[in-house]
Design an enzyme around this catalytic site. Sequence first.
Site, PDB file in Angstrom:
ATOM      1  N   ALA A 105       0.820  -1.248   0.166  1.00 61.45           N
ATOM      2  CA  ALA A 105       0.000  -0.091  -0.094  1.00 61.45           C
ATOM      3  C   ALA A 105       0.686   1.177   0.042  1.00 61.45           C
ATOM      4  O   ALA A 105       0.393   2.358  -0.095  1.00 61.45           O
ATOM      5  CB  ALA A 105      -0.817   0.178   1.240  1.00 61.45           C
ATOM      6  N   SER A 106       2.062   1.046  -0.189  1.00 58.09           N
ATOM      7  CA  SER A 106       2.979   2.352   0.061  1.00 58.09           C
ATOM      8  C   SER A 106       2.969   3.229  -1.112  1.00 58.09           C
ATOM      9  O   SER A 106       3.322   4.473  -0.992  1.00 58.09           O
ATOM     10  CB  SER A 106       4.384   2.008   0.498  1.00 58.09           C
ATOM     11  OG  SER A 106       4.941   1.308  -0.436  1.00 58.09           O
ATOM     12  N   SER A 123      -5.243  -8.885 -13.208  1.00 59.27           N
ATOM     13  CA  SER A 123      -4.930  -7.757 -14.497  1.00 59.27           C
ATOM     14  C   SER A 123      -5.713  -8.375 -15.823  1.00 59.27           C
ATOM     15  O   SER A 123      -5.715  -9.573 -15.895  1.00 59.27           O
ATOM     16  CB  SER A 123      -3.411  -7.962 -14.635  1.00 59.27           C
ATOM     17  OG  SER A 123      -3.193  -7.375 -15.990  1.00 59.27           O
ATOM     18  N   TYR A 135       4.244 -13.033 -15.530  1.00 58.28           N
ATOM     19  CA  TYR A 135       2.855 -12.124 -15.132  1.00 58.28           C
ATOM     20  C   TYR A 135       1.666 -12.801 -15.492  1.00 58.28           C
ATOM     21  O   TYR A 135       0.636 -12.952 -14.779  1.00 58.28           O
ATOM     22  CB  TYR A 135       3.322 -10.754 -15.629  1.00 58.28           C
ATOM     23  CG  TYR A 135       2.381  -9.961 -14.867  1.00 58.28           C
ATOM     24  CD1 TYR A 135       2.597  -9.258 -13.697  1.00 58.28           C
ATOM     25  CD2 TYR A 135       1.572  -9.160 -15.617  1.00 58.28           C
ATOM     26  CE1 TYR A 135       1.814  -8.235 -13.052  1.00 58.28           C
ATOM     27  CE2 TYR A 135       0.468  -8.105 -15.076  1.00 58.28           C
ATOM     28  CZ  TYR A 135       0.881  -7.655 -13.521  1.00 58.28           C
ATOM     29  OH  TYR A 135      -0.196  -6.983 -13.204  1.00 58.28           O
ATOM     30  N   ALA A 159       0.781 -15.726 -16.139  1.00 56.69           N
ATOM     31  CA  ALA A 159       0.440 -16.957 -15.513  1.00 56.69           C
ATOM     32  C   ALA A 159      -0.072 -16.688 -14.211  1.00 56.69           C
ATOM     33  O   ALA A 159      -0.852 -17.245 -13.520  1.00 56.69           O
ATOM     34  CB  ALA A 159       1.561 -17.806 -15.730  1.00 56.69           C
ATOM     35  N   ILE A 185      -2.629   1.252 -16.084  1.00 54.99           N
ATOM     36  CA  ILE A 185      -2.825   2.275 -15.257  1.00 54.99           C
ATOM     37  C   ILE A 185      -1.364   2.963 -14.749  1.00 54.99           C
ATOM     38  O   ILE A 185      -0.569   2.479 -14.731  1.00 54.99           O
ATOM     39  CB  ILE A 185      -3.201   1.675 -13.778  1.00 54.99           C
ATOM     40  CG1 ILE A 185      -4.644   0.568 -13.904  1.00 54.99           C
ATOM     41  CG2 ILE A 185      -3.759   2.720 -12.616  1.00 54.99           C
ATOM     42  CD1 ILE A 185      -5.693   1.161 -14.513  1.00 54.99           C
TER      43      ILE A 185
HETATM   44  P1  NAI Z   1       3.743  -0.873  -7.968  1.00 57.97           P
HETATM   45  O1  NAI Z   1       5.002  -1.586  -8.528  1.00 57.97           O
HETATM   46  O2  NAI Z   1       3.551   0.788  -8.101  1.00 57.97           O
HETATM   47  O3  NAI Z   1       3.116  -1.189  -6.505  1.00 57.97           O
HETATM   48  C1  NAI Z   1       3.427  -2.628  -5.955  1.00 57.97           C
HETATM   49  C2  NAI Z   1       3.430  -2.571  -4.481  1.00 57.97           C
HETATM   50  O4  NAI Z   1       3.573  -3.903  -3.987  1.00 57.97           O
HETATM   51  C3  NAI Z   1       4.707  -1.750  -4.028  1.00 57.97           C
HETATM   52  O5  NAI Z   1       4.288  -0.964  -3.025  1.00 57.97           O
HETATM   53  C4  NAI Z   1       5.560  -3.068  -3.780  1.00 57.97           C
HETATM   54  O6  NAI Z   1       6.656  -2.700  -2.769  1.00 57.97           O
HETATM   55  C5  NAI Z   1       4.559  -3.818  -3.232  1.00 57.97           C
HETATM   56  N1  NAI Z   1       5.036  -5.257  -3.088  1.00 57.97           N
HETATM   57  C6  NAI Z   1       5.774  -6.073  -4.172  1.00 57.97           C
HETATM   58  N2  NAI Z   1       6.317  -7.019  -3.747  1.00 57.97           N
HETATM   59  C7  NAI Z   1       5.669  -7.178  -2.345  1.00 57.97           C
HETATM   60  C8  NAI Z   1       6.060  -8.386  -1.328  1.00 57.97           C
HETATM   61  N3  NAI Z   1       6.477  -9.269  -1.442  1.00 57.97           N
HETATM   62  N4  NAI Z   1       5.115  -8.189   0.026  1.00 57.97           N
HETATM   63  C9  NAI Z   1       4.628  -6.811   0.249  1.00 57.97           C
HETATM   64  N5  NAI Z   1       4.736  -6.026  -0.555  1.00 57.97           N
HETATM   65  C10 NAI Z   1       5.118  -6.037  -1.836  1.00 57.97           C
HETATM   66  O7  NAI Z   1       2.470  -1.515  -8.813  1.00 57.97           O
HETATM   67  P2  NAI Z   1       1.041  -0.855  -8.925  1.00 57.97           P
HETATM   68  O8  NAI Z   1       1.099  -0.756 -10.366  1.00 57.97           O
HETATM   69  O9  NAI Z   1       0.422   0.024  -8.033  1.00 57.97           O
HETATM   70  O10 NAI Z   1       0.161  -2.382  -9.055  1.00 57.97           O
HETATM   71  C11 NAI Z   1      -0.755  -2.727  -8.001  1.00 57.97           C
HETATM   72  C12 NAI Z   1      -1.176  -4.283  -8.176  1.00 57.97           C
HETATM   73  O11 NAI Z   1      -1.983  -4.026  -9.544  1.00 57.97           O
HETATM   74  C13 NAI Z   1      -0.486  -5.179  -8.695  1.00 57.97           C
HETATM   75  O12 NAI Z   1      -0.821  -6.481  -8.444  1.00 57.97           O
HETATM   76  C14 NAI Z   1      -0.099  -5.298 -10.212  1.00 57.97           C
HETATM   77  O13 NAI Z   1       0.080  -6.382 -10.799  1.00 57.97           O
HETATM   78  C15 NAI Z   1      -1.614  -4.834 -10.550  1.00 57.97           C
HETATM   79  N6  NAI Z   1      -1.930  -4.253 -11.661  1.00 57.97           N
HETATM   80  C16 NAI Z   1      -1.093  -3.241 -12.255  1.00 57.97           C
HETATM   81  C17 NAI Z   1      -1.487  -2.617 -13.421  1.00 57.97           C
HETATM   82  C18 NAI Z   1      -0.858  -1.134 -13.881  1.00 57.97           C
HETATM   83  O14 NAI Z   1      -1.063  -0.928 -14.908  1.00 57.97           O
HETATM   84  N7  NAI Z   1      -0.401  -0.532 -12.929  1.00 57.97           N
HETATM   85  C19 NAI Z   1      -2.363  -3.322 -14.515  1.00 57.97           C
HETATM   86  C20 NAI Z   1      -3.088  -4.551 -13.851  1.00 57.97           C
HETATM   87  C21 NAI Z   1      -2.715  -5.099 -12.755  1.00 57.97           C
END
Ligand code: NAI
Length: 246
Positions: A12-13, A141, A154, A156, A187
């Site tokens: 959530a950060s 996604s 990803y 999968a 996004i």
């Molecule tokens: P982001 O990379 O900005 O944020 C992901 C967050 O997850 C980060 O704060 C990271 O520290 C945290 N994280 C990663 N591994 C972790 C772990 N092992 N334990 C705890 N926290 C962990 O990514 P975003 O874009 O905010 O994505 C959020 C979710 O939405 C993800 O599941 C992503 O796959 C999904 N998503 C994002 C899309 C996009 O276009 N940005 C599109 C479709 C899905």
Amino acid sequence: MLKGKCSVVTGASRGIGRAIAKRLAKAGSNIVLNYRSSEKEASELKSELEDMNVEVLVYKCDIQNINEVSEMLKAAKEKFGKIDIMVNNAGITKDTLLLRMKQEDFDSVIDVNLKGVFNCLKEITPIMVRQKGGKIINLSSVIGLIGNAGQVNYAASKAGVIGMTKSLAKEVGSRGITVNAVAPGFIQTDMTNDLNDKYKDEIKKNIPLRRLGEAEDVANLVAFLASEESSYITGQVINVDGGMVM
Ligand code: NAI
């Protein structure tokens, strides 16, 4: 709408997770703000959320480690007495074509995006069963639905999240627990910042609404799925993608 509720949001950060935490807090929910490494961002967000008159527990935990997940949920229960909403948002990418993809590129994405979500489901489900209710929202996604060159790992993992969502929804529906998946398109977050402008323009051509999404677009749907207004919806995958996949 969510006053007095307790929501756990993983990863959530920043990005979508951050927007979700803010949106749920705006609706009145107390927040368990999970982060893995960005302590400064997490504590800044904590102050922002507290200014919205909700209570916040900041908790560092890697969702790949089920013991850490278990401790986090225990701490959440100790502070808030219950957990009403669990948003499994944390995720990573390690994109490359299959021909170049190393074993570890595949394993690390599956370990976080699929096994990490499993760990969270495994630990939250007995809590919600005992409470006789709860709302689980998993971030999948559109890539899990349609695939994408360079994202075998990803895709999968995100297709796997859909399978887990539907299976668990069938298992716990009778216990008053709903389980749904949200499938964002493209996004604008750190995850997609690396894409070059030419590629982003190409993507926009295939999006009927002709823009990339904002994290808030996803957060608004999550808030609906977390609310009582969605009480007859479970086992669904809902896209937030400007019409890209239909
Ligand atoms: P982001 O990379 O900005 O944020 C992901 C967050 O997850 C980060 O704060 C990271 O520290 C945290 N994280 C990663 N591994 C972790 C772990 N092992 N334990 C705890 N926290 C962990 O990514 P975003 O874009 O905010 O994505 C959020 C979710 O939405 C993800 O599941 C992503 O796959 C999904 N998503 C994002 C899309 C996009 O276009 N940005 C599109 C479709 C899905």
